[in-house]
Motif scaffolding. Structure first.
Motif, short mmCIF file in Angstrom:
data_model
loop_
_atom_site.label_atom_id
_atom_site.label_comp_id
_atom_site.label_asym_id
_atom_site.label_seq_id
_atom_site.Cartn_x
_atom_site.Cartn_y
_atom_site.Cartn_z
N GLU A 1 0.88 -1.16 0.00
CA GLU A 1 0.00 0.00 0.00
C GLU A 1 0.92 1.22 0.00
O GLU A 1 1.72 1.38 0.91
CB GLU A 1 -0.88 -0.02 1.25
CG GLU A 1 -1.87 1.10 1.31
CD GLU A 1 -2.74 1.03 2.55
OE1 GLU A 1 -3.12 2.09 3.05
OE2 GLU A 1 -3.01 -0.10 3.02
N ALA B 1 0.57 11.25 8.07
CA ALA B 1 0.60 9.83 7.68
C ALA B 1 1.64 9.02 8.45
O ALA B 1 1.57 7.79 8.45
CB ALA B 1 0.89 9.72 6.18
N TYR B 2 2.58 9.67 9.10
CA TYR B 2 3.80 9.03 9.58
C TYR B 2 3.57 7.86 10.54
O TYR B 2 4.20 6.81 10.39
CB TYR B 2 4.69 10.08 10.24
CG TYR B 2 6.14 9.67 10.40
CD1 TYR B 2 6.84 9.07 9.37
CD2 TYR B 2 6.80 9.90 11.59
CE1 TYR B 2 8.17 8.71 9.52
CE2 TYR B 2 8.14 9.55 11.74
CZ TYR B 2 8.80 8.96 10.71
OH TYR B 2 10.12 8.61 10.86
N ASP B 3 2.69 8.02 11.50
CA ASP B 3 2.49 6.94 12.49
C ASP B 3 1.97 5.66 11.85
O ASP B 3 2.21 4.58 12.37
CB ASP B 3 1.53 7.40 13.59
CG ASP B 3 2.16 8.41 14.52
OD1 ASP B 3 3.41 8.49 14.58
OD2 ASP B 3 1.41 9.13 15.20
N GLY B 4 1.29 5.77 10.72
CA GLY B 4 0.67 4.61 10.10
C GLY B 4 1.48 3.95 9.00
O GLY B 4 0.97 3.08 8.31
N VAL B 5 2.74 4.36 8.83
CA VAL B 5 3.55 3.76 7.77
C VAL B 5 4.72 2.99 8.35
O VAL B 5 5.17 3.27 9.46
CB VAL B 5 4.05 4.82 6.75
CG1 VAL B 5 2.86 5.53 6.10
CG2 VAL B 5 4.98 5.81 7.39
N ASP B 6 5.22 2.04 7.58
CA ASP B 6 6.37 1.24 8.00
C ASP B 6 7.68 1.71 7.38
O ASP B 6 8.73 1.60 7.99
CB ASP B 6 6.16 -0.23 7.60
CG ASP B 6 5.00 -0.86 8.34
OD1 ASP B 6 4.82 -0.58 9.53
OD2 ASP B 6 4.25 -1.63 7.70
N HIS C 1 8.93 3.21 14.81
CA HIS C 1 9.14 1.90 14.18
C HIS C 1 9.51 2.01 12.70
O HIS C 1 9.87 1.03 12.08
CB HIS C 1 7.85 1.07 14.29
CG HIS C 1 6.72 1.65 13.49
ND1 HIS C 1 5.99 2.75 13.91
CD2 HIS C 1 6.22 1.32 12.28
CE1 HIS C 1 5.08 3.04 13.00
NE2 HIS C 1 5.20 2.19 12.00
N GLN C 2 9.41 3.18 12.13
CA GLN C 2 9.57 3.37 10.70
C GLN C 2 11.02 3.15 10.25
O GLN C 2 11.95 3.46 10.97
CB GLN C 2 9.17 4.80 10.29
CG GLN C 2 7.73 5.15 10.56
CD GLN C 2 7.51 5.72 11.96
OE1 GLN C 2 8.42 5.73 12.79
NE2 GLN C 2 6.31 6.18 12.23
#
Length: 178
Positions: free
Chosen positions: A6, A40-45, A94-95
């Protein structure tokens, strides 16, 4: 997206079409890009910050054309734009954070400094003055520098192959953390 991920593309104005199966957020300014990245940052890997915004912006923007009044020089006062990559590095949890260093001198030293200063997991560094590399070429010659100090030098290859190697490395780093 072609690998099944995604993908969110945050982009300034561009003549390029958004690739299929990619969600896009269009922005006009550096501040808008920073806001979109943070939202968007918290929801991306994985974040691959492939294009740099301008380091500075004019303090005052004219509503209309500035007409010549004399032969005197025009002074434009510039303000520093936010450093999006550095901001993301400071907020990293975690990114996997990948940056780029397009340099014309002191390639390795400048790239190493960015890895540390911006809390990156990896930086893709290239000497944009080298033949077969940089902006006006279908090929590139890059070095990957990692947070642990390791360096991986890639031979000249098509840019699409460089992109695939970047994705491979970002996924490797993410999987090693899992």
């Amino acid at each position: 997206a072609e690998r099944g991920a995604e993908v969110l593309l945050i982009s300034g104005p561009s003549a390029l079409a958004v690739p299929p199966n990619v969600k896009a957020v269009q922005v006009e300014s550096t501040n808008e890009m920073l806001e979109a990245c943070l939202a968007a940052y918290d929801g991306v890997d994985i974040v691959i910050k492939a294009a740099a915004v301008a380091d500075y912006r004019p303090r005052d923007v004219a509503d209309q054309k500035i007409k010549k009044k004399t032969d005197d020089a025009l002074t434009v006062v510039m303000d520093k734009n936010p450093d999006i990559l550095k901001t993301l590095g400071a907020k990293k949890t975690h990114q996997v954070l990948v940056g780029f260093a397009a340099e014309t001198q002191n390639l390795l030293a400048n790239a190493r400094e960015k890895v540390v200063k911006k809390n990156l997991d990896m930086i893709v560094a290239n000497d944009v003055t080298a033949a077969g590399a940089g902006f006006n070429s279908d090929t590139n010659i890059v070095k990957f520098l990692y947070a642990n100090g390791d360096v991986c030098e890639l031979e000249q290859m098509p840019k699409v192959d460089v992109a695939n190697r970047i994705l491979d490395e970002a996924l490797r780093i993410r999987n090693e953390r899992a």
